[in-house]
Structure formats: structure tokens, C-alpha cells
Design an enzyme around this catalytic site. Structure first.
Site, PDB file in Angstrom:
ATOM      1  N   THR A  14      -9.558  -4.341 -10.297  1.00 56.73           N
ATOM      2  CA  THR A  14     -10.690  -3.952 -11.145  1.00 56.73           C
ATOM      3  C   THR A  14     -10.659  -4.617 -12.512  1.00 56.73           C
ATOM      4  O   THR A  14     -11.698  -4.961 -13.072  1.00 56.73           O
ATOM      5  CB  THR A  14     -10.673  -2.412 -11.346  1.00 56.73           C
ATOM      6  OG1 THR A  14     -10.681  -1.815 -10.064  1.00 56.73           O
ATOM      7  CG2 THR A  14     -11.856  -1.927 -12.131  1.00 56.73           C
ATOM      8  N   ASP A  58      -8.569  -7.544  -4.096  1.00 57.33           N
ATOM      9  CA  ASP A  58      -8.427  -6.112  -4.317  1.00 57.33           C
ATOM     10  C   ASP A  58      -7.002  -5.800  -3.848  1.00 57.33           C
ATOM     11  O   ASP A  58      -6.573  -6.288  -2.806  1.00 57.33           O
ATOM     12  CB  ASP A  58      -9.445  -5.376  -3.431  1.00 57.33           C
ATOM     13  CG  ASP A  58      -9.425  -3.880  -3.649  1.00 57.33           C
ATOM     14  OD1 ASP A  58     -10.462  -3.335  -4.042  1.00 57.33           O
ATOM     15  OD2 ASP A  58      -8.376  -3.244  -3.384  1.00 57.33           O
ATOM     16  N   SER A  59      -6.284  -4.996  -4.610  1.00 52.03           N
ATOM     17  CA  SER A  59      -4.858  -4.851  -4.296  1.00 52.03           C
ATOM     18  C   SER A  59      -4.590  -4.130  -2.981  1.00 52.03           C
ATOM     19  O   SER A  59      -3.466  -4.126  -2.499  1.00 52.03           O
ATOM     20  CB  SER A  59      -4.112  -4.175  -5.447  1.00 52.03           C
ATOM     21  OG  SER A  59      -4.291  -2.786  -5.414  1.00 52.03           O
ATOM     22  N   SER A  60      -5.615  -3.543  -2.379  1.00 49.84           N
ATOM     23  CA  SER A  60      -5.396  -2.961  -1.046  1.00 49.84           C
ATOM     24  C   SER A  60      -5.123  -4.066  -0.028  1.00 49.84           C
ATOM     25  O   SER A  60      -4.607  -3.794   1.057  1.00 49.84           O
ATOM     26  CB  SER A  60      -6.607  -2.131  -0.624  1.00 49.84           C
ATOM     27  OG  SER A  60      -6.728  -1.050  -1.506  1.00 49.84           O
ATOM     28  N   ASP A  91      -4.189   0.198  -6.988  1.00 46.71           N
ATOM     29  CA  ASP A  91      -3.937   0.894  -5.710  1.00 46.71           C
ATOM     30  C   ASP A  91      -2.538   0.640  -5.153  1.00 46.71           C
ATOM     31  O   ASP A  91      -1.886   1.559  -4.664  1.00 46.71           O
ATOM     32  CB  ASP A  91      -4.986   0.484  -4.664  1.00 46.71           C
ATOM     33  CG  ASP A  91      -6.357   1.090  -4.961  1.00 46.71           C
ATOM     34  OD1 ASP A  91      -6.432   1.956  -5.861  1.00 46.71           O
ATOM     35  OD2 ASP A  91      -7.333   0.705  -4.294  1.00 46.71           O
ATOM     36  N   THR A 166       4.558   5.831  -9.085  1.00 52.70           N
ATOM     37  CA  THR A 166       3.659   6.101  -7.971  1.00 52.70           C
ATOM     38  C   THR A 166       2.249   6.350  -8.529  1.00 52.70           C
ATOM     39  O   THR A 166       2.118   6.883  -9.635  1.00 52.70           O
ATOM     40  CB  THR A 166       4.219   7.290  -7.147  1.00 52.70           C
ATOM     41  OG1 THR A 166       3.543   7.373  -5.932  1.00 52.70           O
ATOM     42  CG2 THR A 166       4.140   8.621  -7.849  1.00 52.70           C
ATOM     43  N   THR A 276      11.791  12.590   0.623  1.00 54.05           N
ATOM     44  CA  THR A 276      11.050  13.866   0.573  1.00 54.05           C
ATOM     45  C   THR A 276       9.560  13.675   0.294  1.00 54.05           C
ATOM     46  O   THR A 276       9.162  12.753  -0.418  1.00 54.05           O
ATOM     47  CB  THR A 276      11.646  14.835  -0.480  1.00 54.05           C
ATOM     48  OG1 THR A 276      10.790  15.981  -0.570  1.00 54.05           O
ATOM     49  CG2 THR A 276      11.773  14.205  -1.858  1.00 54.05           C
ATOM     50  N   GLN A 277       8.770  14.573   0.853  1.00 56.44           N
ATOM     51  CA  GLN A 277       7.327  14.576   0.575  1.00 56.44           C
ATOM     52  C   GLN A 277       7.034  15.139  -0.821  1.00 56.44           C
ATOM     53  O   GLN A 277       5.920  15.009  -1.319  1.00 56.44           O
ATOM     54  CB  GLN A 277       6.594  15.432   1.615  1.00 56.44           C
ATOM     55  CG  GLN A 277       6.644  14.858   3.019  1.00 56.44           C
ATOM     56  CD  GLN A 277       6.033  15.783   4.071  1.00 56.44           C
ATOM     57  OE1 GLN A 277       5.247  16.667   3.759  1.00 56.44           O
ATOM     58  NE2 GLN A 277       6.398  15.571   5.325  1.00 56.44           N
ATOM     59  N   CYS A 278       8.020  15.800  -1.411  1.00 56.82           N
ATOM     60  CA  CYS A 278       7.816  16.353  -2.763  1.00 56.82           C
ATOM     61  C   CYS A 278       7.759  15.227  -3.791  1.00 56.82           C
ATOM     62  O   CYS A 278       8.457  14.224  -3.656  1.00 56.82           O
ATOM     63  CB  CYS A 278       8.968  17.268  -3.155  1.00 56.82           C
ATOM     64  SG  CYS A 278       9.008  18.775  -2.217  1.00 56.82           S
TER      65      CYS A 278
HETATM   66  N1  ASP Z   1      -9.159  -1.103  -5.573  1.00 57.36           N
HETATM   67  C1  ASP Z   1      -8.709  -1.628  -6.835  1.00 57.36           C
HETATM   68  C2  ASP Z   1      -7.434  -2.403  -6.583  1.00 57.36           C
HETATM   69  O1  ASP Z   1      -6.409  -1.822  -6.419  1.00 57.36           O
HETATM   70  C3  ASP Z   1      -8.497  -0.547  -7.816  1.00 57.36           C
HETATM   71  C4  ASP Z   1      -7.919  -1.040  -9.122  1.00 57.36           C
HETATM   72  O2  ASP Z   1      -7.970  -2.193  -9.468  1.00 57.36           O
HETATM   73  O3  ASP Z   1      -7.403  -0.215  -9.866  1.00 57.36           O
HETATM   74  O4  ASP Z   1      -7.474  -3.621  -6.549  1.00 57.36           O
END
Ligand code: ASP
Length: 343
Positions: A14, A58-60, A91, A166, A276-278
Site C-alpha cells: 500500500t 502486494d505482499s500477499s 500483510d 505479528t 501455542t495459539q495464544c
Molecule cells: N495488501 C497490502 C500488502 O500487504 C496491505 C499493505 O500494504 O499493508 O501488500
């Protein structure tokens, strides 16, 4: 005194978008003209150079290839620059910061990830402050040594150790947390560094690893989890490492089948790690009967490691060809990059 030389590496996300004045759509802007969009950068007392990875994303869409591109750039320019700022989508920033913390051995320069929740072209953007302060942190020195010689994330007035972080919010500007480790710094009127929490400069020779193993998986335990579902993952022929995300202090149902499946994994030399999930606190497999059976079956304790750091540490250790199965297990439970607390 000479100005600090900082390399900004743009990967996408972003932060690098501006609004098309006609359509309103968000488009990546040309990072060669970064200073045109953030004139404040010209006032900083640093020497800035900007490079971009081949295809900003996009970092995904981040993949091991993205990490290899990043460590190659850093390796190539390591001696020339005093610090690095990586612009990255939020992300998967915690995964990438963890990846670099393992792939870059004996880091003694600042490598600061940052990004934003709103694009730099938006009037209320958090991107400008994040970028400017990340550059200041990457450039900060004391007695000729960098103040933060490690991989870190700067976001919304806080500096975190990269492999302790995280993402906790898709909405708030304060998008990250480092639940089990103190902040490395807080930015207010001044940047206050928490020196006790920051790595010391190392004398060892820096080097770059270019290999990870992606034959890893994770299973999140939930009440009602069936053996066939567990097996669908644990019996994958190529599997080399498995994270079991457990309840509380590292507990799961005490099904006999679960211990059998884990022992089977051990026989196949698959590393199994308990995370752990915590959000806060640590795995302690001896605390309850529901954890003891995992220890007996050979599950390793991830203690207070984040899921992001655990999966990257596993990918990294499994690709260290010089290590045996037993040695990898020892390192998995040992703090090697500040990613977990000592016992
Ligand atoms: N979807 C975007 C990404 O991770 C969100 C961001 O940039 O914060 O690339």
C-alpha cells in the site's frame, strides 16, 4: 561527519500507491521519484538511494523468490550502505522480516522494514511518518556504530524485532505487536532506544544464505479434529517439518492416534514443533498431561516463538545441509536470532 548512506528497497504494498486523480484507483507510483512525493525526505541529513525489486507486489504474493531477491540486493550493497529500509506490504511483513533474520547471518547493520495502512498519496497517510522515521533509525549511529544492527519492523511510532512481530490489525495504524519481546524503540518527540533489547554489533563475518526448504506445513488443533484430517497433512511423502498450533501452554487432546502419528513423523525424521495459539506466553509441554504426551512423542517446544518466525526458522534449518536431523532439532529449540526467549 559523513552522512549515512541508506538504501531504500521497494517491494510494493500500500505504501507505494497513489490515487489516480481521475478514476480514484490506487496505482503504484514510480519510486525513482520518491522525493517528489515526499519532499520532506530532502530535509533528512542522509544520502538516499532507491531501488525496486523487479515486479513490485502486494505482499500477499510474497514468496521465497522475493526473499532471495531482497537478500541478494542487501548482500550486493552491504558494504556500500550504512543501513537498509525495505518498503513492504504489511500483510506478510512479519514473515519477510523473519525470513531475512534467518537468511542473513551475523547482521551488523540496520535492516528496517516499513509500510503503511494508507497509501502515501492519501492525505491521512501513515506512510510518510513510517518511512521518515524508519530512515532515521536506519541511519542512527553512536560512536561510529549503528544503534540498531538487526532486522526490525518500524510501524506507527514503534520499532519491533522483526522475528518477534505479528500483524494484529487490518484497520488500525498500529498494525503490529511484538507480544513476547520489548519494543526496540519508541518514536515520540525523540526516538527512545531500548538498548537492553537491541542486538549488539557482531564481529563475525556477515553472509547471505540463498536456500530454504518449503516442505513444511502447519496444523491448527481444534476440538473435534479428526485423524484423517491430520493424516492428510502429516502423511505427505515430502514433508520435512510440521508445526502443531496448540492450545494454551502447548496442549492438545490426548488421543492415542495423535501420539502415534507424531511418533510416525519422528521415525520419518520430520521435525515437529509445538507453537501455542495464544498471542502471549509460552509453550511448556511438561505443565499438563495434555502436553506431556506430545513431549513423549518427540514434539519440540517452540516456547514463545511467533508462528511466522517458527515456520521460517523451520524452512531455514531444513535447508542447512551441514546440519544433521538431530542438530536441526537442537537449533529449533535454541534461540539463534533472538526469535525466542531463553529458558
Ligand atoms: N495488501 C497490502 C500488502 O500487504 C496491505 C499493505 O500494504 O499493508 O501488500
Amino acid at each position: 561527519m559523513e552522512k549515512s548512506k541508506i538504501l531504500i528497497i521497494y517491494t510494493g504494498g500500500t505504501i507505494g500507491m497513489i490515487e489516480d486523480p481521475i478514476t480514484g484507483a490506487l496505482n503504484p507510483f514510480d519510486f525513482d521519484h520518491l522525493q517528489d512525493h515526499i519532499p520532506e525526505l530532502n530535509k533528512l541529513d542522509v544520502d538516499l538511494t532507491v531501488v525496486s525489486i523487479e515486479h513490485p507486489i502486494d505482499s500477499s504474493n510474497v514468496s521465497p523468490d522475493t526473499w532471495f531477491q531482497l537478500v541478494t540486493i542487501i548482500g550486493e550493497y552491504y558494504e556500500i550502505f550504512d543501513g537498509f529500509v525495505i518498503l513492504h506490504g504489511s500483510d506478510t511483513m512479519a514473515y519477510s522480516a523473519s525470513a531475512l533474520s534467518f537468511l542473513l547471518e551475523h547482521v551488523n547493520k540496520p535492516i528496517i522494514f516499513t509500510g503503511s495502512q494508507l497509501p502515501i498519496g492519501k492525505i491521512r497517510t501513515d506512510g510518510k511518518e513510517n518511512l521518515i522515521t524508519a530512515i532515521e533509525i536506519a541511519a542512527a549511529k553512536e560512536n561510529g556504530h549503528p544503534i540498531v544492527p538487526e532486522v526490525a519492523i518500524y510501524f506507527e511510532y514503534s520499532l519491533y524485532r522483526g522475528n518477534r512481530t505479528t500483524k494484529v490489525s487490518s484497520e488500525n495504524f498500529e498494525a503490529f505487536q511484538s507480544p513476547n519481546y520489548p519494543l526496540l524503540a519508541e518514536a515520540g518527540v525523540h526516538i527512545k532506544y531500548n538498548r537492553f533489547a537491541i542486538n549488539k554489533v557482531t564481529e563475525h563475518t556477515f553472509f547471505v544464505r540463498q536456500k530454504i526448504c518449503t516442505h513444511v506445513a502447519s496444523i491448527r488443533i481444534f476440538p473435534g479434529l479428526q485423524r484423517e484430517v491430520f493424516q492428510a497433512i502429516s502423511r505427505l511423502p515430502q514433508l520435512k517439518g510440521l508445526i502443531i498450533e496448540t492450545f494454551g501452554s502447548g496442549n492438545t487432546p490426548t488421543h492415542a492416534w495423535l501420539s502415534e502419528e507424531i511418533m510416525h513423523l519422528n521415525q520419518r525424521e520430520v521435525i515437529v514443533v509445538n507453537v501455542t495459539q495464544c498471542t502471549t506466553g509460552a509453550v511448556s509441554q511438561g505443565k499438563y498431561e495434555t502436553g506431556v504426551h506430545l513431549e513423549r512423542a518427540g514434539v519440540l517446544s517452540g516456547r514463545d516463538i511467533t508462528f511466522e518466525a517458527a515456520i521460517l526458522k523451520l524452512m531455514y534449518l531444513l535447508a542447512c545441509d551441514e546440519l544433521s536431523f538431530e542438530e536441526r532439532k537442537i537449533y529449533m529449540e535454541r534461540n539463534i536470532r533472538g526469535e525466542m526467549s531463553n529458558n
